[in-house]
Design a protein around this motif. Sequence first.
Motif, mmCIF file in Angstrom:
data_model
loop_
_atom_site.group_PDB
_atom_site.id
_atom_site.type_symbol
_atom_site.label_atom_id
_atom_site.label_comp_id
_atom_site.label_asym_id
_atom_site.label_seq_id
_atom_site.Cartn_x
_atom_site.Cartn_y
_atom_site.Cartn_z
ATOM 1 N N ILE A 65 0.825 -1.196 0.000
ATOM 2 C CA ILE A 65 0.000 0.000 0.000
ATOM 3 C C ILE A 65 0.866 1.255 0.000
ATOM 4 C CG2 ILE A 65 -0.196 -0.109 2.528
ATOM 5 C CD1 ILE A 65 -2.792 1.343 0.074
ATOM 6 N N GLN A 66 2.032 1.203 0.676
ATOM 7 C CA GLN A 66 2.904 2.375 0.723
ATOM 8 C C GLN A 66 3.428 2.725 -0.663
ATOM 9 O OE1 GLN A 66 3.230 -0.333 2.629
ATOM 10 N NE2 GLN A 66 3.350 0.225 4.794
ATOM 11 N N ARG A 67 3.837 1.692 -1.413
ATOM 12 C CA ARG A 67 4.338 1.957 -2.757
ATOM 13 C C ARG A 67 3.228 2.504 -3.639
ATOM 14 N NH1 ARG A 67 7.299 -1.955 -7.276
ATOM 15 N NH2 ARG A 67 7.104 -0.448 -8.948
ATOM 16 N N LEU A 185 10.969 2.802 -0.848
ATOM 17 C CA LEU A 185 9.678 3.128 -0.262
ATOM 18 C C LEU A 185 9.468 2.429 1.069
ATOM 19 C CD1 LEU A 185 7.299 3.108 -3.362
ATOM 20 C CD2 LEU A 185 8.310 5.056 -2.193
ATOM 21 N N LEU A 186 9.881 1.173 1.148
ATOM 22 C CA LEU A 186 9.745 0.456 2.409
ATOM 23 C C LEU A 186 10.569 1.118 3.507
ATOM 24 C CD1 LEU A 186 9.773 -3.279 1.259
ATOM 25 C CD2 LEU A 186 7.884 -2.034 2.294
ATOM 26 N N GLN A 187 11.783 1.543 3.156
ATOM 27 C CA GLN A 187 12.620 2.224 4.133
ATOM 28 C C GLN A 187 11.999 3.548 4.555
ATOM 29 O OE1 GLN A 187 16.656 2.892 2.868
ATOM 30 N NE2 GLN A 187 17.173 4.140 4.636
ATOM 31 N N MET A 188 11.475 4.288 3.585
ATOM 32 C CA MET A 188 10.870 5.578 3.878
ATOM 33 C C MET A 188 9.641 5.423 4.774
ATOM 34 S SD MET A 188 9.377 8.440 1.237
ATOM 35 C CE MET A 188 8.140 7.305 0.610
ATOM 36 N N MET A 189 8.773 4.455 4.453
ATOM 37 C CA MET A 189 7.573 4.263 5.248
ATOM 38 C C MET A 189 7.899 3.730 6.636
ATOM 39 S SD MET A 189 5.356 5.479 3.282
ATOM 40 C CE MET A 189 3.889 5.117 4.238
ATOM 41 N N SER A 190 8.942 2.905 6.724
ATOM 42 C CA SER A 190 9.369 2.412 8.028
ATOM 43 C C SER A 190 9.851 3.557 8.898
ATOM 44 C CB SER A 190 10.482 1.370 7.860
ATOM 45 O OG SER A 190 10.964 0.950 9.111
ATOM 46 N N ALA A 229 -5.632 4.338 14.576
ATOM 47 C CA ALA A 229 -6.545 3.577 13.735
ATOM 48 C C ALA A 229 -6.572 4.129 12.316
ATOM 49 C CB ALA A 229 -7.952 3.585 14.343
ATOM 50 N N ASP A 230 -6.592 5.455 12.181
ATOM 51 C CA ASP A 230 -6.604 6.061 10.848
ATOM 52 C C ASP A 230 -5.367 5.662 10.062
ATOM 53 O OD1 ASP A 230 -5.599 8.764 9.219
ATOM 54 O OD2 ASP A 230 -7.705 8.277 8.935
ATOM 55 N N TYR A 231 -4.207 5.755 10.701
ATOM 56 C CA TYR A 231 -2.968 5.402 10.015
ATOM 57 C C TYR A 231 -2.925 3.910 9.701
ATOM 58 C CZ TYR A 231 1.908 4.656 8.963
ATOM 59 O OH TYR A 231 3.054 4.300 8.317
ATOM 60 N N TYR A 232 -3.317 3.071 10.662
ATOM 61 C CA TYR A 232 -3.246 1.619 10.476
ATOM 62 C C TYR A 232 -4.168 1.162 9.347
ATOM 63 C CZ TYR A 232 -3.215 -3.364 11.562
ATOM 64 O OH TYR A 232 -3.068 -4.739 11.486
ATOM 65 N N VAL A 233 -5.391 1.686 9.318
ATOM 66 C CA VAL A 233 -6.345 1.270 8.293
ATOM 67 C C VAL A 233 -5.882 1.713 6.910
ATOM 68 C CG1 VAL A 233 -8.712 1.600 7.445
ATOM 69 C CG2 VAL A 233 -8.297 1.182 9.871
ATOM 70 N N ARG A 234 -5.349 2.923 6.818
ATOM 71 C CA ARG A 234 -4.874 3.429 5.522
ATOM 72 C C ARG A 234 -3.628 2.695 5.045
ATOM 73 N NH1 ARG A 234 -6.092 8.750 3.860
ATOM 74 N NH2 ARG A 234 -3.909 9.159 3.396
ATOM 75 N N SER A 235 -2.651 2.518 5.929
ATOM 76 C CA SER A 235 -1.341 2.023 5.522
ATOM 77 C C SER A 235 -1.246 0.506 5.482
ATOM 78 C CB SER A 235 -0.258 2.571 6.466
ATOM 79 O OG SER A 235 -0.224 3.974 6.420
ATOM 80 N N ASN A 236 -1.970 -0.182 6.376
ATOM 81 C CA ASN A 236 -1.848 -1.632 6.452
ATOM 82 C C ASN A 236 -3.011 -2.380 5.825
ATOM 83 O OD1 ASN A 236 -0.231 -0.394 8.760
ATOM 84 N ND2 ASN A 236 0.464 -2.497 8.889
ATOM 85 N N LEU A 237 -4.160 -1.709 5.719
ATOM 86 C CA LEU A 237 -5.344 -2.400 5.213
ATOM 87 C C LEU A 237 -5.869 -1.790 3.924
ATOM 88 C CD1 LEU A 237 -7.312 -2.814 8.574
ATOM 89 C CD2 LEU A 237 -5.570 -4.326 7.612
ATOM 90 N N GLY A 238 -5.198 -0.767 3.408
ATOM 91 C CA GLY A 238 -5.657 -0.131 2.183
ATOM 92 C C GLY A 238 -7.023 0.514 2.313
ATOM 93 N N GLY A 239 -7.377 0.916 3.552
ATOM 94 C CA GLY A 239 -8.658 1.563 3.789
ATOM 95 C C GLY A 239 -9.825 0.600 3.944
ATOM 96 N N ASP A 240 -9.546 -0.718 3.934
ATOM 97 C CA ASP A 240 -10.605 -1.734 3.995
ATOM 98 C C ASP A 240 -10.650 -2.360 5.384
ATOM 99 O OD1 ASP A 240 -12.433 -3.728 3.659
ATOM 100 O OD2 ASP A 240 -11.433 -4.681 1.959
ATOM 101 N N LEU A 241 -11.613 -1.937 6.205
ATOM 102 C CA LEU A 241 -11.724 -2.441 7.571
ATOM 103 C C LEU A 241 -12.031 -3.930 7.632
ATOM 104 C CD1 LEU A 241 -13.640 0.382 9.464
ATOM 105 C CD2 LEU A 241 -11.381 -0.520 10.037
ATOM 106 N N SER A 242 -12.596 -4.476 6.548
ATOM 107 C CA SER A 242 -12.936 -5.901 6.562
ATOM 108 C C SER A 242 -11.686 -6.784 6.624
ATOM 109 C CB SER A 242 -13.768 -6.258 5.329
ATOM 110 O OG SER A 242 -13.000 -6.120 4.144
#
Length: 293
Positions: A65-67, A185-190, A229-242
């Motif tokens: 998702i970060q890329r 990108l992975l380094q930057m997002m980390s 939660a906002d950051y986690y859902v956007r960055s790790n789940l692509g905005g999909d809470l499911s």
Amino acid sequence: MANKGQVAEKSELKCGLVMPISAIDGCSADHWLDVKNILIEAVSSVSSFKFNAVLVSDADDTGFIQRRIVQNLYDSDIIVCDVSCKNPNVMFELGIRLAFDKATVIIKDDVTDYSFDTGIIEHLTYPRDLRFGRIVNFKEILAKKIEATYQASLNSDGYSMFLHNFGKFNVSGLSEASGSVDQALLQMMSEMQVDLARVRRATSLPNVNISSGGVRANRVLSSEFEKWADYYVRSNLGGDLSKLNAEDAFGNAVANMDLFKYFESPSMARRWFDNRISVLLMPSRTRDAERVD
């Protein structure tokens, strides 16, 4: 090859949307869905160009998702960025786009004040209450601004959205070398995740325990949870809470929120976290009624 002032050989141009998508500062997820629909309507009404408006986090393919976000921030022909509530992820993505020095339109609601770093750029303002008459006028103004900004980027050989205010710079594009973009990108997002965690810890109320800290401690932790939660859902789940997995989410929250410092025991922290997650997964209107601060 298209001449200056003409649209390149594309049947449709990409308008990337950068905006909050989950509850923040009293605005629910449904509020942001309404704002998104307003922006899509405004973009669709641009007369001289055909734009397709999509969130920069959206894509048909799978992958990091970060890329995807950074690539879309670079590839979009124009970006509309809503800095309302000064969502930290939105501000970070805006910073990336401005570093690329490409066509961008910034908007905000009438409750949010200006940020120091981007105050030199014109902001279009809309009413937070989304009152119909004023929103109709806002959509017309936004459509004209998108058209004018994109046309200006076509007409000028040395077009600069932002950086010309500070001097002359050579802006590099994203590298196409195999593997290098993913690694960068992975380094930057980390690094960004580490920085955000530091900011959260630095700005949170020190040495408070929710079991004895009362309402103030609870509000501090609730605010921290919403940001996480906002950051986690956007960055790790692509905005999909499911896609949310409670175990993975809890581990991430412990690492990034320093969650245990608020509770007398890990089990108390987990019970509180599970309650907040269950509220997060409710439909937005029910969630607002059920939230306990």
